[in-house]
Scaffold this motif. Structure first.
Motif, short mmCIF file in Angstrom:
data_model
loop_
_atom_site.label_atom_id
_atom_site.label_comp_id
_atom_site.label_asym_id
_atom_site.label_seq_id
_atom_site.Cartn_x
_atom_site.Cartn_y
_atom_site.Cartn_z
N UNK A 655 134.68 -62.75 44.74
CA UNK A 655 134.77 -61.29 44.77
C UNK A 655 134.86 -60.78 43.34
N UNK A 656 134.30 -59.60 43.12
CA UNK A 656 134.34 -58.96 41.81
C UNK A 656 134.59 -57.47 42.01
N UNK A 657 135.52 -56.93 41.26
CA UNK A 657 135.78 -55.50 41.27
C UNK A 657 135.30 -54.94 39.94
N UNK A 658 134.57 -53.84 40.02
CA UNK A 658 133.95 -53.26 38.83
C UNK A 658 134.26 -51.78 38.78
N UNK A 659 134.65 -51.33 37.61
CA UNK A 659 134.93 -49.91 37.40
C UNK A 659 133.95 -49.38 36.36
N UNK A 660 133.04 -48.48 36.81
CA UNK A 660 132.07 -47.85 35.93
C UNK A 660 132.61 -46.50 35.48
N UNK A 661 132.47 -46.20 34.20
CA UNK A 661 132.94 -44.91 33.70
C UNK A 661 132.13 -43.76 34.28
#
Length: 989
Positions: A655-661
């Motif tokens: 699993x990967x969590x990604x936060x895009x600006x």
């Protein structure tokens, strides 16, 4: 010019000094000559993670497609390896061409694509596309690390990579966002380099086509050495390659080098849907009837009068027994709307398109690594590359619908007399402008990439753990320059000519006051130098693009505990990435602003629009944008059982969590597993994943990217016009979401036939919220048919106040669904028929069952492009390679094949008298067949000594021509260059 000299000086000095250091024995520890690599085992899948032949036992384990590093671990995602031996045997001047032959790669760009374009800015880009999902949905890495984009779509340019030190290329045929983050929707292409190379090796190669063009030269050199008890490792390489390209042909139907396959095949829209005949008809040798090479009166009572090179009028031969009606619409009786068939084809412009861009690349690479403890290294790498390309988009710069006054002093007296007889004072005129030089586009891309990292292993509670951290800084500078192109408003004034005080001058006083020089476009008389400089100034359109990428990454991998079936392995890590771009353009194309002001090179001119779009093509815009990404991931490998009765199985979740600006937080995940069954050699595998692709800088922030459409049909007036298509960014876009499922079986090295390996995998990919837009023709058609009236405000094809235009913007509207089967087989036969050496057979095939795109708009229907050979997704694509090798020589035979297809699955084939009503969803056509192709390549090597090897390669031995295409040619599938010969010598000491 000075910047170019500085770049080459810096790059050359870096290469030479590093090569001198690693080659010098003065302070170096003596290193024994390494043994020759063992025979390549052929096309085995690389998901095993085991040490490969020829690699030292302590070499690190690299499993592309997973972050787990554990001996014996088998990643569930199918991964194909292209090894160093196969790369060498293919003998391409750019490793990109070898990888794109794999069947799972569909729609990659290269030196034969984007050559018909002036304004795209993507000429010469070598970028991969897996599953036909596009280059923006395939992630390309070097040693598992990201690379700065070469264009603001974020795609990389493989031509800028250091290629001689590539040990192998891993192609992950499936979504890998959980492991690598955004863009890996279609898969991953990972270049694995030899970071511990010792010695000196090089390659010198030349090539030429059977037509005497695309002359090629390649020089590569690499060196490596160890110091201080094998703790300090220094590696360097430098490469220079040049391909002359395949240039344009002359006006008419003759291509460069006497290639004879061009037929000017055209899909003609009759613009009639309900008369029992097909709406679309395919015709060879079709020509627009509203312009000719040196000019044609295209409407009104004088319609049909053409002009030769000397300006003499004659009656034009339209073909199709066409007769000019002489009305204001320019109708030609007996011809199709906009086109006649046959007749005088001397003014055809499409043969002037470059078939393959000329390309020159220069790269340098250096790496220094220091083992500060056993199995632990700190390292620094730096590579710089420059790729320069040039192409000609088309012959001429055709202009239609021009108004010429009968009193124009350049109009022959006989034509002026006919004007008087007909009672007209002007006439409508069209010309290819063959009297002017053809447009050329030049690109110059320079990439600088620095990586500093630390990696190794450490013990925790009796278990070995691996770590890998790095910081990457990448900068790309791209310069695009367009030469010999019209400034449309000035051209319009220069052709409007009168006699004043006995002199021929421009009619408009304001234009005269600002330097207007008259030109005669009725014929082929070359304009004066002053007139040419006025309409085609020395300083043409330009684009200056700067892209930066910063990446900081830290990853860990190790075993938690052993619960009987095997060790439970864990990988976790975090990454921060920042992307930035800035593009600047000239005032005439982008518009006059504070960042693109009028200046000495682009002086103010009241005739030009301050809003831009003044060039015939190449109206580049200003823009900038940035975003940053914060990510964290975790991946497990859990053995389920390991016994003689059940075999061995594991499950591999991540699993990967990604936060895009720009768009917030989003998750990617995968769940996969493998089962080594108790049946001899049989393994089952499967994986399903949720993958993401964030909108790139271009889609989010790009100022308009313009493309000139020279023969665009205006269905209201039923005439072809010149229009400018502008694609603009949308900062409100959100990430695309993909679901990727793959399952299959591998049958490898059975006891009854060692050396055999066969794999079959089914895949299915669904991508929603696809960033897409309607094409220019779709926008106009949906308005014209009143299906989506809102599209009517997006264009104007009869604009009296400026150029005709169509505005295109992207939205999260569409979806893509594709599925198919991958097959890979190999067998290595040692001492075949008692001969020394071995025979290796390898075959790879991809079957595309469907490739369905839904536009997501009312009144539109899903479109299946599987089997559409004007695109890049044929139903079957196959690569076969057979190689015989012994201690002295080798011989390789390669076959490339794809199936017959069509122009579009939506078309209904019918003939006159039996056609249903043609609709946007099911248009009717008279022919819908486009043949596939078979290509045969042969090559061989001969070892003069243990250190020196000569080789040859012939691609497209049968010189198979590309199929006729309504798009001139389709280089995404077909070889449009023809047979090519290459030979060279490799050495290694």
């Amino acid at each position: 010019m000075h910047g170019n000299i500085r770049f080459r000086t810096l790059l050359s000095a870096t290469i030479l000094s590093t090569l001198a250091l690693v080659a010098s024995p003065a302070t170096a520890q003596e290193v024994a000559t390494p043994p020759a690599p063992a025979q390549s085992p052929g096309p085995a899948q690389v998901s095993e993670g085991a040490t490969r032949a020829g690699e030292p036992a302590e070499a690190e384990i690299i499993v592309t497609g997973s972050r787990i590093q554990a001996t014996g671990f088998a990643a569930p995602t199918p991964t194909t390896m292209v090894g160093e031996e196969q790369i060498q045997n293919n003998a391409q001047p750019n490793i990109f061409a070898t990888i794109t032959q794999l069947p799972s790669l569909q729609g990659s760009s290269g030196s034969t694509t984007n050559t018909f374009s002036t304004s795209s800015g993507q000429q010469g880009l070598s970028s991969f596309s897996l599953r036909g999902l596009g280059t923006i949905r395939t992630l390309t890495l070097i040693d598992g690390q990201r690379v700065v984009g070469a264009y603001y779509t974020g795609v990389t340019d493989v031509s800028l990579f250091p290629q001689l030190l590539v040990r192998r290329v891993d192609v992950v045929n499936g979504g890998a966002s959980a492991s690598y983050g955004s863009d890996a929707v279609g898969g991953v292409v990972n270049f694995i380099t030899d970071t511990r190379f010792t010695g000196i090796k090089g390659n010198i190669q030349g090539g030429i086509t059977t037509y005497g063009d695309d002359e090629q030269g390649l020089i590569q050199l690499a060196a490596g050495r160890s110091f201080f008890g094998d703790r300090l490792h220094v590696v360097a390489s430098g490469e220079f390659a040049k391909e002359a390209g395949v240039g344009p042909g002359d006006f008419g139907t003759d291509l460069a080098g006497k290639r004879d396959w061009f037929k000017q095949t055209t899909m003609i829209n009759r613009n009639v849907t309900n008369d029992g005949s097909p709406q679309y008809v395919m015709r060879d040798f079709a020509q627009p009837y509203n312009f000719t090479k040196y000019g044609l009166i295209s409407a009104g009572p004088l319609q049909g009068i053409a002009f030769d090179q000397n300006g003499r009028p004659f009656q034009f031969n339209y073909g199709s027994n066409g007769r000019p009606v002489g009305n204001a619409a320019g109708t030609v009786a007996g011809c199709f709307p906009g086109f006649c068939v046959g007749g005088d084809l001397s003014g055809n412009t499409d043969t002037g398109r470059t078939l393959q861009s000329g390309i020159q690349r220069l790269t340098g690479y250096g790496r220094i690594g220091y083992d500060f403890a056993e199995g632990n290294e700190i390292y620094f790498t730096y590579n710089a590359g420059q790729v320069k390309t040039h192409n000609q988009p088309v012959n001429g710069q055709n202009r239609t619908g021009l108004t010429i006054q009968c009193a124009n002093p350049f109009v022959p007296v006989s034509v002026q007399t006919q004007c008087a007889t007909a009672g007209v004072t002007s006439f409508t005129f069209g010309t290819a402008n063959a009297l002017l030089p053809n447009t050329r586009v030049r690109t110059d891309r320079r990439q600088y990439r620095f990586v500093g990292g630390i990696k190794g292993r450490f013990g925790v509670l009796g278990s070995d753990w691996n770590y890998d951290g790095y910081y990457e800084r990448g900068v790309n500078h791209t310069a695009v320059d367009v030469e010999d192109i019209l400034l449309t408003p000035r051209y319009n004034q220069a052709i409007n000519v009168i006699t004043l005080n006995g002199a021929i001058v421009c009619a408009d006083a304001v234009a005269r006051a600002n330097g207007c020089q008259p030109i005669n476009i009725l014929g082929g008389a070359e304009p004066s130098a002053a007139a040419r400089a006025y309409i085609m100034p020395e300083n043409g359109p330009f684009q200056r693009l700067r892209i930066t990428q910063d990446v900081a990454s830290l990853n860990f991998s190790g075993s938690l505990f052993d619960w009987g079936a095997g060790p439970v392995s864990l990988a976790f890590g975090a990454e921060y990435r920042k992307e930035f771009y800035q593009v600047r353009a000239d005032a005439y194309g982008a518009g006059v602003t504070a960042i693109s002001p009028n200046n000495a090179e682009y002086p103010a001119d009241p005739l030009l629009s301050p809003l831009g779009n003044n060039w015939y093509a190449g109206n580049y815009k200003n823009g900038d944008g940035k975003y940053d990404v914060k990510e964290a991931f975790v991946e497990l490998n859990v053995p389920l059982f390991n016994s003689d009765v059940l075999g061995r199985a594991n499950i591999n979740p991540a699993a990967r969590v990604t936060d895009y600006s720009t768009s917030g937080t989003i998750w990617a995940w995968k769940v996969g597993g493998t089962w080594d069954t108790p049946l001899d050699g049989l393994r089952l595998r499967g994986v399903t994943s949720r993958d993401v692709r964030a909108p790139n800088l271009s889609e989010l922030f790009a100022a308009p990217v313009t493309t000139t459409l020279p023969n665009f049909l205006d269905p209201v007036r039923n005439v072809n016009v010149v229009a400018i298509q502008s694609v603009v960014g949308n900062p409100n876009l959100t990430p695309e979401i993909g679901r990727n499922t793959t399952f299959g079986a591998v049958y490898a090295n059975p006891s009854w036939l060692p050396g055999l390996s066969v794999s079959v995998d089914y895949y299915k990919i669904k991508v929603r919220d696809v960033v897409s837009s309607l094409g220019a023709a779709q926008i106009v058609d949906l308005c014209f048919r009143n299906i989506i009236p809102e599209t009517c405000s997006a264009y104007n094809l009869n604009n009296p106040n400026g150029p005709n235009f169509i505005n295109v913007q992207s939205f999260n509207l569409a979806s893509i669904k594709t599925s198919g089967i991958d097959i890979e087989a190999s067998y290595q036969w040692r001492q075949p028929l008692g001969l020394p050496g071995s025979f290796t057979f390898r075959a790879l095939a991809t079957h595309i069952r469907e490739y369905i795109t839904e536009a997501g708009l009312p009144g539109t229907a899903p479109t299946d492009s599987a089997g559409v050979n004007t695109g890049n997704t044929p139903h079957w694509k196959v690569l076969g390679v057979q190689t015989y090798t012994n201690d002295r020589l080798s011989l390789t035979v390669q076959e490339r094949w794809f199936t017959d297809g069509n122009y579009g699955n939506q078309y209904v084939v019918c003939s006159a008298g039996n056609c249903p009503v043609s609709t946007a969803i099911a248009p009717t056509i008279d022919s819908n067949f486009m043949p596939g192709a078979f290509y045969l390549d042969v090559g061989g090597t001969y070892n003069f000594t243990e250190q020196v090897t000569g080789y040859f390669k012939v691609d497209n031995v049968l010189d198979h021509d590309p199929a006729k295409s309504p798009n001139n040619a389709n280089p995404a599938l077909y070889d449009i260059v023809g047979r090519i010969y290459r030979a060279g010598v490799r050495f290694k000491f």
